[in-house]
Design a protein around this motif. Structure first.
Motif, PDB file in Angstrom:
ATOM      1  N   VAL A  56      39.476  36.496  36.622  1.00  8.18           N
ATOM      2  CA  VAL A  56      39.966  35.641  37.713  1.00  8.18           C
ATOM      3  C   VAL A  56      39.757  36.346  39.052  1.00  8.18           C
ATOM      4  O   VAL A  56      39.287  35.745  40.035  1.00  8.18           O
ATOM      5  CB  VAL A  56      41.449  35.287  37.486  1.00  8.18           C
ATOM      6  N   THR A  57      40.108  37.625  39.115  1.00 12.34           N
ATOM      7  CA  THR A  57      39.935  38.377  40.359  1.00 12.34           C
ATOM      8  C   THR A  57      38.460  38.469  40.730  1.00 12.34           C
ATOM      9  O   THR A  57      38.093  38.347  41.910  1.00 12.34           O
ATOM     10  CB  THR A  57      40.528  39.780  40.196  1.00 12.34           C
ATOM     11  N   PHE A  58      37.595  38.687  39.742  1.00 14.01           N
ATOM     12  CA  PHE A  58      36.163  38.757  40.016  1.00 14.01           C
ATOM     13  C   PHE A  58      35.652  37.444  40.599  1.00 14.01           C
ATOM     14  O   PHE A  58      34.880  37.440  41.571  1.00 14.01           O
ATOM     15  CB  PHE A  58      35.410  39.094  38.733  1.00 14.01           C
ATOM     16  N   SER A  59      36.078  36.315  40.011  1.00 13.64           N
ATOM     17  CA  SER A  59      35.603  35.016  40.496  1.00 13.64           C
ATOM     18  C   SER A  59      36.044  34.774  41.932  1.00 13.64           C
ATOM     19  O   SER A  59      35.254  34.338  42.789  1.00 13.64           O
ATOM     20  CB  SER A  59      36.125  33.905  39.585  1.00 13.64           C
ATOM     21  N   LYS A  60      37.310  35.082  42.228  1.00  7.12           N
ATOM     22  CA  LYS A  60      37.818  34.847  43.576  1.00  7.12           C
ATOM     23  C   LYS A  60      37.107  35.732  44.591  1.00  7.12           C
ATOM     24  O   LYS A  60      36.641  35.251  45.636  1.00  7.12           O
ATOM     25  CB  LYS A  60      39.322  35.110  43.615  1.00  7.12           C
ATOM     26  N   ARG A  61      36.993  37.001  44.308  1.00  5.78           N
ATOM     27  CA  ARG A  61      36.405  37.918  45.284  1.00  5.78           C
ATOM     28  C   ARG A  61      34.889  37.727  45.392  1.00  5.78           C
ATOM     29  O   ARG A  61      34.319  37.942  46.457  1.00  5.78           O
ATOM     30  CB  ARG A  61      36.745  39.354  44.900  1.00  5.78           C
ATOM     31  N   ARG A  62      34.246  37.331  44.313  1.00  8.51           N
ATOM     32  CA  ARG A  62      32.822  37.038  44.400  1.00  8.51           C
ATOM     33  C   ARG A  62      32.576  35.839  45.307  1.00  8.51           C
ATOM     34  O   ARG A  62      31.688  35.881  46.176  1.00  8.51           O
ATOM     35  CB  ARG A  62      32.273  36.754  43.006  1.00  8.51           C
ATOM     36  N   ASN A  63      33.371  34.803  45.135  1.00  8.61           N
ATOM     37  CA  ASN A  63      33.216  33.632  46.000  1.00  8.61           C
ATOM     38  C   ASN A  63      33.487  33.979  47.455  1.00  8.61           C
ATOM     39  O   ASN A  63      32.785  33.524  48.372  1.00  8.61           O
ATOM     40  CB  ASN A  63      34.152  32.515  45.542  1.00  8.61           C
ATOM     41  N   GLY A  64      34.510  34.836  47.685  1.00  8.45           N
ATOM     42  CA  GLY A  64      34.796  35.251  49.055  1.00  8.45           C
ATOM     43  C   GLY A  64      33.670  36.084  49.650  1.00  8.45           C
ATOM     44  O   GLY A  64      33.314  35.930  50.818  1.00  8.45           O
ATOM     45  N   LEU A  65      33.076  36.966  48.826  1.00  8.58           N
ATOM     46  CA  LEU A  65      31.966  37.794  49.299  1.00  8.58           C
ATOM     47  C   LEU A  65      30.757  36.937  49.669  1.00  8.58           C
ATOM     48  O   LEU A  65      30.159  37.098  50.740  1.00  8.58           O
ATOM     49  CB  LEU A  65      31.586  38.810  48.222  1.00  8.58           C
ATOM     50  N   LEU A  66      30.401  36.006  48.799  1.00  7.12           N
ATOM     51  CA  LEU A  66      29.250  35.151  49.085  1.00  7.12           C
ATOM     52  C   LEU A  66      29.510  34.247  50.280  1.00  7.12           C
ATOM     53  O   LEU A  66      28.600  33.959  51.069  1.00  7.12           O
ATOM     54  CB  LEU A  66      28.909  34.320  47.847  1.00  7.12           C
ATOM     55  N   ALA A  81      20.857  39.018  51.681  1.00  4.61           N
ATOM     56  CA  ALA A  81      20.701  38.781  50.247  1.00  4.61           C
ATOM     57  C   ALA A  81      21.796  39.547  49.525  1.00  4.61           C
ATOM     58  O   ALA A  81      22.017  40.739  49.797  1.00  4.61           O
ATOM     59  CB  ALA A  81      19.333  39.229  49.760  1.00  4.61           C
ATOM     60  N   ALA A  82      22.495  38.871  48.629  1.00  3.11           N
ATOM     61  CA  ALA A  82      23.576  39.481  47.860  1.00  3.11           C
ATOM     62  C   ALA A  82      23.334  39.198  46.387  1.00  3.11           C
ATOM     63  O   ALA A  82      23.092  38.050  46.007  1.00  3.11           O
ATOM     64  CB  ALA A  82      24.933  38.941  48.295  1.00  3.11           C
ATOM     65  N   ILE A  83      23.379  40.254  45.577  1.00  4.06           N
ATOM     66  CA  ILE A  83      23.186  40.140  44.124  1.00  4.06           C
ATOM     67  C   ILE A  83      24.391  40.762  43.450  1.00  4.06           C
ATOM     68  O   ILE A  83      24.751  41.911  43.729  1.00  4.06           O
ATOM     69  CB  ILE A  83      21.892  40.845  43.680  1.00  4.06           C
ATOM     70  N   LEU A  91      24.718  36.720  36.361  1.00  2.00           N
ATOM     71  CA  LEU A  91      24.169  36.955  37.689  1.00  2.00           C
ATOM     72  C   LEU A  91      24.707  35.931  38.674  1.00  2.00           C
ATOM     73  O   LEU A  91      24.763  34.740  38.383  1.00  2.00           O
ATOM     74  CB  LEU A  91      22.638  36.883  37.663  1.00  2.00           C
ATOM     75  N   SER A  92      25.097  36.435  39.856  1.00  2.00           N
ATOM     76  CA  SER A  92      25.460  35.584  40.982  1.00  2.00           C
ATOM     77  C   SER A  92      24.724  36.122  42.198  1.00  2.00           C
ATOM     78  O   SER A  92      24.747  37.336  42.456  1.00  2.00           O
ATOM     79  CB  SER A  92      26.977  35.600  41.228  1.00  2.00           C
TER      80      SER A  92
END
Length: 246
Positions: A56-66, A81-83, A91-92
């Motif tokens: 859950v934390t990964f999904s939230k912070r990944r969306n915030g980063l992107l 570019a963010a990978i 992969l996101s």
């Protein structure tokens, strides 16, 4: 009883408040406004043990980063570019224009940086080689001067400088030679003292053995002399035997 206007206040709803009530309300509002705002507790930056919470934390912070990367590219007209790879290998990615184009640009920049670093390193070693070559040439010249090979081509000042250098070198060599001789002499003296002590101890042991043997012989002789005539006969026989053997 009629109330004076200065003693009462009427709000928009028609409710009458006294000045004391209005002042207390103002104080309560000021106190409530001075209270610090609510802040969420800080989360320790370490690995989350629970798998569900970690995902859950990964999904939230990944969306915030992107989202931040997208906003930065729009606001500042930057190529971004963010990978991101999750712990499960998913992969996101985000690219402001084209991911391949940005990656090629990055690789070109890295190759240029590597080429510049290689060129800088090549120039550095080239300068080092020239410096060492000059030093070798100077050392060869000095050695030639010391050996007297180029003495005819030297001026008076150069000859005097060479002589002074040789004198300094000789002084250092003699000082070191004297130090080594003194150390060797001290070692020889120490070994001699040790041998003398060992010799003294051996001499004392020999003297003690001789003394003990003489005491033992005298005690045996006295014991035999104190007996009867058979003892004298035995001593006479021992002496005769000794004389014959001698």
């Amino acid at each position: 009883m009629a109330l004076d206007k200065s003693d009462t206040n009427i709000n928009a709803s028609g409710v009458t408040h006294s000045p004391l009530e209005t002042e207390s309300d103002t104080r309560s509002n000021l106190q409530s406004s001075n209270q610090p705002p609510y802040r969420s507790p800080r989360i320790a930056i370490r690995r989350i043990d629970n798998a569900t919470n970690r995902q859950v934390t990964f999904s939230k912070r990944r969306n915030g980063l992107l989202k931040k990367a997208s906003e930065l590219s729009i606001l500042c007209d930057a190529e971004i570019a963010a990978i991101v790879f999750s712990s499960t290998g998913r992969l996101s990615e985000f690219a402001s224009s084209s991911m391949d184009k940005i990656i090629r640009r990055y690789e070109d920049l890295q190759s240029q940086s590597a080429s510049r670093a290689l060129l800088h390193q090549r120039e550095y070693w080239k300068n080092q080689a020239l410096h060492l070559r000059r030093q070798v040439g100077c050392m060869n010249d000095i050695q030639s001067c010391i050996m007297g090979e180029n003495a005819a081509a030297l001026s008076l000042d150069e000859l005097q400088n060479t002589e002074a250098r040789l004198q300094i070198a000789l002084d250092k060599i003699r000082t070191r030679r004297n130090e080594l001789l003194a150390m060797q002499t001290q070692n020889i003296i120490s070994k001699g003292n040790g041998l003398w002590i060992e010799n003294t101890l051996l001499r004392k042991k020999i003297e003690q053995v001789q003394y003990d043997g003489e005491n033992a012989m005298s005690s045996v002789t006295d014991g035999m002399m104190g007996n009867d005539g058979g003892g004298c006969t035995y001593i006479q026989g021992v002496l005769d035997t000794t004389l014959k053997l001698g």
